[in-house]
Design an enzyme around this catalytic site. Sequence first.
Site, short mmCIF file in Angstrom:
data_model
loop_
_atom_site.label_atom_id
_atom_site.label_comp_id
_atom_site.label_asym_id
_atom_site.label_seq_id
_atom_site.Cartn_x
_atom_site.Cartn_y
_atom_site.Cartn_z
N HIS A 1 0.84 -1.25 -0.01
CA HIS A 1 -0.05 -0.13 -0.10
C HIS A 1 0.94 1.26 -0.15
O HIS A 1 1.82 1.39 0.71
CB HIS A 1 -0.92 0.03 1.08
CG HIS A 1 -1.69 1.14 1.25
ND1 HIS A 1 -2.96 1.30 0.42
CD2 HIS A 1 -1.57 2.35 2.03
CE1 HIS A 1 -3.48 2.69 0.79
NE2 HIS A 1 -2.54 3.19 1.65
N ASP B 1 -15.41 2.40 7.66
CA ASP B 1 -14.39 3.26 7.60
C ASP B 1 -15.07 4.43 6.42
O ASP B 1 -14.47 5.43 6.44
CB ASP B 1 -13.23 2.33 6.94
CG ASP B 1 -12.08 3.52 6.34
OD1 ASP B 1 -11.64 4.36 7.15
OD2 ASP B 1 -11.71 3.54 4.99
N ARG C 1 -15.12 12.45 8.74
CA ARG C 1 -13.80 13.16 9.37
C ARG C 1 -13.44 14.18 8.42
O ARG C 1 -13.03 15.40 8.69
CB ARG C 1 -12.83 12.12 9.39
CG ARG C 1 -12.67 11.12 10.70
CD ARG C 1 -11.99 9.93 10.52
NE ARG C 1 -10.60 10.26 10.10
CZ ARG C 1 -9.67 9.71 9.38
NH1 ARG C 1 -10.05 8.31 8.82
NH2 ARG C 1 -8.63 10.02 9.13
N SER D 1 -7.93 3.34 9.45
CA SER D 1 -8.43 3.38 8.09
C SER D 1 -7.96 2.55 7.12
O SER D 1 -8.25 1.75 6.50
CB SER D 1 -8.67 4.98 7.61
OG SER D 1 -9.15 4.91 6.49
N LYS E 1 -8.58 -1.44 5.60
CA LYS E 1 -8.96 -1.79 4.05
C LYS E 1 -7.91 -3.03 3.70
O LYS E 1 -8.41 -4.01 2.95
CB LYS E 1 -8.75 -0.71 3.24
CG LYS E 1 -9.96 0.53 3.44
CD LYS E 1 -9.98 1.41 2.65
CE LYS E 1 -9.04 2.63 3.66
NZ LYS E 1 -9.42 4.18 3.53
N1 URA Z 1 -6.26 7.41 3.54
C1 URA Z 1 -7.13 6.54 4.07
O1 URA Z 1 -7.32 5.35 3.33
N2 URA Z 1 -7.70 6.87 5.41
C2 URA Z 1 -7.47 8.13 5.78
O2 URA Z 1 -7.90 8.29 6.98
C3 URA Z 1 -6.51 9.03 5.28
C4 URA Z 1 -5.79 8.63 4.14
#
Ligand code: URA
Length: 433
Positions: free
Chosen positions: A82, A161, A168, A183, A187
């Site tokens: 990632h 999320d 947010r 977050s 994923k």
């Molecule tokens: N990228 C994400 O997937 N989540 C966040 O909170 C910030 C950046």
Amino acid sequence: MRMVDLIEKKRDGKELTKAEIEFIIKGYTSEVIPDYQMSAFAMAVYFQNMSENERAALTMAMVESGDQIDLSAIEGIKVDKHSTGGVGDTTTLVLAPLVASVGVPVAKMSGRGLGHTGGTIDKLEAVNGFSVEISNQQFIDLVNKNKVAVVGQSGNLTPADKKLYALRDVTATVNSIPLIASSIMSKKIASGADAIVLDVKTGAGAFMKDLDQAEELAKAMVDIGNNLGRNTIAVISDMSQPLGLAIGNALEVKEAIDTLNGKGPKDLLELCLSLGSQMVFLAERTSTLEEARTLLEEAISSGKGTETLKAFLQAQGGDPSVVDDVTKLPTARYQIDVPAKQSGYISSIIADKIGVAAMLLGAGRATKESVIDLAVGIELKKKVGDYVEAGEAIATLHSNQENVDDVSKRVEESYTITSSKVTAPPLIYKEIR
Ligand code: URA
Ligand code: CA
């Protein structure tokens, strides 16, 4: 349990239990807990932070809020990579076939997303016929056969999320290390990764502008991963200038092919070898990072990397002959050079400004509805540390519009040229395990 008590507890800096965090995430996902309470909670976390145990519990609660992809039918350790994102980051296009070519399974779930260019899927669609519309079973079969396949993100991955990130975004609570780390990690874990390599970018073009912040985020994610039984390592890499030379969809596919042929930009190759060796090592294909790197270098020199790319493209409907003939990729009508105003050394290239310029040409999406032009983008001719003569091209715009004076001006303004010699910034700052 009452949400108001849990908000108060966090507001006062106390540690929440796993059960309390599960209560919050379950309640929020099922709309029992309203946005206004969740906003207050996010703000409390923003100021009071979270312990390592709270972060792991939050991550797992978000993983469990939706589907979890089961990759157990794929042989071997599934390592996912990632990147926290940047400008012209072509690494996935290189790494997926390269790592697969040495026998490590790459089962990639990817997105389209908003940004300066499209996501990995958009970029791959620059190859005529390529499609990610394959069933889960086909996906698994293809990874077992070719060691690599790419599929679109499932609709119901980490819904908690999705909801919380959107909240947010409008409550000034995006920039919180525990919330960002959980977050991202939720994923990765929900999409089935056994082990995770993180590329945390730092610099003007990155989410984390300074090195200290990038390091804190990297450590937070590595801790969550290891806490949840996923071997995780992070590399902190430079995004003060764009990575490689190409920013654009088809342009980046070409750049990836060049890199797999050993003819790509040095910085992109180096980052791919570095991230790739971590992936090969975590997959336990080799017992040291050095051996892993040697395997990947051999895959480039022997052509095994490009052979795997061809098999991968063909298996998903794409025309594999583009790998030998990149002129088959979409090309823009106009190629317009941006000349240097003065002679000297390039001392900086503001990555995000170049990114916006690429987007103005049509390479990326501003909203979900925007249509991407796969052919357009920017090819940098000079990077930090290079010398340029006045009037020589610093970049070439690939455009389908003839008049791009405003884009040219932006690209020119992204560059700073000085009379004294400049050394290029380091590409990799740190590794965190
Ligand atoms: N990228 C994400 O997937 N989540 C966040 O909170 C910030 C950046
Ligand atoms: Ca690039």
